[in-house]
Design a protein around this motif. Structure first.
Motif, PDB file in Angstrom:
ATOM      1  N   PRO A 173      12.495  -4.222  -0.518  1.00 33.52           N
ATOM      2  CA  PRO A 173      11.107  -3.837  -0.820  1.00 33.52           C
ATOM      3  C   PRO A 173      10.657  -4.295  -2.214  1.00 33.52           C
ATOM      4  O   PRO A 173       9.509  -4.714  -2.392  1.00 33.52           O
ATOM      5  CB  PRO A 173      11.113  -2.309  -0.706  1.00 33.52           C
ATOM      6  N   ALA A 174      11.540  -4.244  -3.191  1.00 34.02           N
ATOM      7  CA  ALA A 174      11.184  -4.691  -4.544  1.00 34.02           C
ATOM      8  C   ALA A 174      10.959  -6.204  -4.569  1.00 34.02           C
ATOM      9  O   ALA A 174      10.046  -6.688  -5.253  1.00 34.02           O
ATOM     10  CB  ALA A 174      12.275  -4.300  -5.539  1.00 34.02           C
ATOM     11  N   GLU A 191       4.458 -10.134  -3.502  1.00 29.53           N
ATOM     12  CA  GLU A 191       3.095  -9.663  -3.253  1.00 29.53           C
ATOM     13  C   GLU A 191       2.240  -9.876  -4.507  1.00 29.53           C
ATOM     14  O   GLU A 191       1.124 -10.397  -4.419  1.00 29.53           O
ATOM     15  CB  GLU A 191       3.100  -8.183  -2.862  1.00 29.53           C
ATOM     16  N   ARG A 192       2.775  -9.503  -5.660  1.00 29.39           N
ATOM     17  CA  ARG A 192       2.046  -9.711  -6.923  1.00 29.39           C
ATOM     18  C   ARG A 192       1.799 -11.197  -7.184  1.00 29.39           C
ATOM     19  O   ARG A 192       0.704 -11.595  -7.583  1.00 29.39           O
ATOM     20  CB  ARG A 192       2.824  -9.100  -8.092  1.00 29.39           C
ATOM     21  N   HIS A 201       4.403  -6.475   4.203  1.00 23.45           N
ATOM     22  CA  HIS A 201       5.811  -6.805   4.361  1.00 23.45           C
ATOM     23  C   HIS A 201       6.116  -6.634   5.840  1.00 23.45           C
ATOM     24  O   HIS A 201       5.957  -5.544   6.390  1.00 23.45           O
ATOM     25  CB  HIS A 201       6.648  -5.855   3.502  1.00 23.45           C
ATOM     26  N   SER A 258      11.618  -5.430   6.320  1.00 30.11           N
ATOM     27  CA  SER A 258      10.629  -4.383   6.051  1.00 30.11           C
ATOM     28  C   SER A 258      10.966  -3.066   6.749  1.00 30.11           C
ATOM     29  O   SER A 258      10.214  -2.107   6.640  1.00 30.11           O
ATOM     30  CB  SER A 258       9.235  -4.854   6.490  1.00 30.11           C
ATOM     31  N   TYR A 300       9.907  -7.939  -2.038  1.00 25.69           N
ATOM     32  CA  TYR A 300       8.583  -8.105  -1.420  1.00 25.69           C
ATOM     33  C   TYR A 300       7.494  -7.838  -2.462  1.00 25.69           C
ATOM     34  O   TYR A 300       6.546  -8.619  -2.593  1.00 25.69           O
ATOM     35  CB  TYR A 300       8.397  -7.174  -0.217  1.00 25.69           C
ATOM     36  N   ALA A 301       7.594  -6.747  -3.196  1.00 23.60           N
ATOM     37  CA  ALA A 301       6.566  -6.373  -4.168  1.00 23.60           C
ATOM     38  C   ALA A 301       6.383  -7.461  -5.224  1.00 23.60           C
ATOM     39  O   ALA A 301       5.247  -7.745  -5.630  1.00 23.60           O
ATOM     40  CB  ALA A 301       6.916  -5.039  -4.827  1.00 23.60           C
ATOM     41  N   ASP A 302       7.469  -8.082  -5.655  1.00 22.49           N
ATOM     42  CA  ASP A 302       7.363  -9.185  -6.623  1.00 22.49           C
ATOM     43  C   ASP A 302       6.545 -10.343  -6.041  1.00 22.49           C
ATOM     44  O   ASP A 302       5.674 -10.894  -6.710  1.00 22.49           O
ATOM     45  CB  ASP A 302       8.751  -9.696  -7.026  1.00 22.49           C
TER      46      ASP A 302
END
Length: 186
Positions: free
Chosen positions: A35-36, A42-43, A58, A63, A38-40
């Motif tokens: 998840p982290a 996403e930004r 995600h 996911s 993915y978040a990177d």
């Protein structure tokens, strides 16, 4: 879509940039870092696309907490018009992604290390709901999550010409799971 801008025709065939690639495929146990990661991305994607990224999600096995997966983060991005590549493709390439697939209604870019796949679809495409329907079912139904993991493990015991052939082989179980969800809604 803007009213004064006509819709452009889309591609009619699949273009696989770089051709077929034989890759070693293996499942890893669920990694709490997915998840982290993915978040990177996403930004990174939001910074590159700005208002052209309508929705980011995600998707894929990484996911789904608890599900073994190929260690590839799949990201769904919706855009205003898939054929308006000038609104998103150059920006994603400049952000370090590489174009891999151009096919009707879908584009896919990935990282050079091939550990992140970004799937681009047009907002409103029914495939968007399908991706989310399937992901959400696997997140909430232990039986279907187990069935899907067992199917992936069985398929990975075979040799595949490329990842696309492996992905195609999962279609039957994916379709059956989505059909159960739809049937439960009626």
């Amino acid at each position: 879509m803007e009213n004064d801008k006509p819709r452009r025709p889309d591609v009619v065939e699949v273009e696989l940039i770089g051709g077929v690639e034989k890759r070693h495929l293996e499942l890893k146990t669920y990694d709490d870092q997915w998840p982290a990661k993915y978040a990177d991305h996403e930004r990174r994607i939001k910074a590159a696309l700005g208002k052209h990224a309508i929705e980011l999600e995600h998707i894929g096995s990484t996911s789904v907490p608890g599900l073994a997966a190929k260690p590839i983060i799949d990201i769904l991005v919706t855009v205003r018009e898939i054929t308006a590549e000038e609104e998103y493709l150059d920006a994603l390439v400049a952000a370090g992604y590489e174009l891999r697939v151009r096919e009707p209604g879908h584009r896919m870019v990935r990282t050079p290390s091939r550990d992140v796949h970004v799937h681009l679809l047009e907002a409103g495409d029914p495939a968007v709901d399908d991706y989310l329907l399937f992901r959400n079912r696997l997140r909430t139904d232990p039986g279907d999550r187990a069935l899907y993991e067992e199917t992936k493990r069985a398929l990975l015991s075979q040799s595949w010409a490329d990842m696309n052939a492996y992905a195609d082989a999962k279609t039957g179980v994916i379709s059956a799971i989505k059909a159960r969800v739809r049937a439960s809604r009626t």
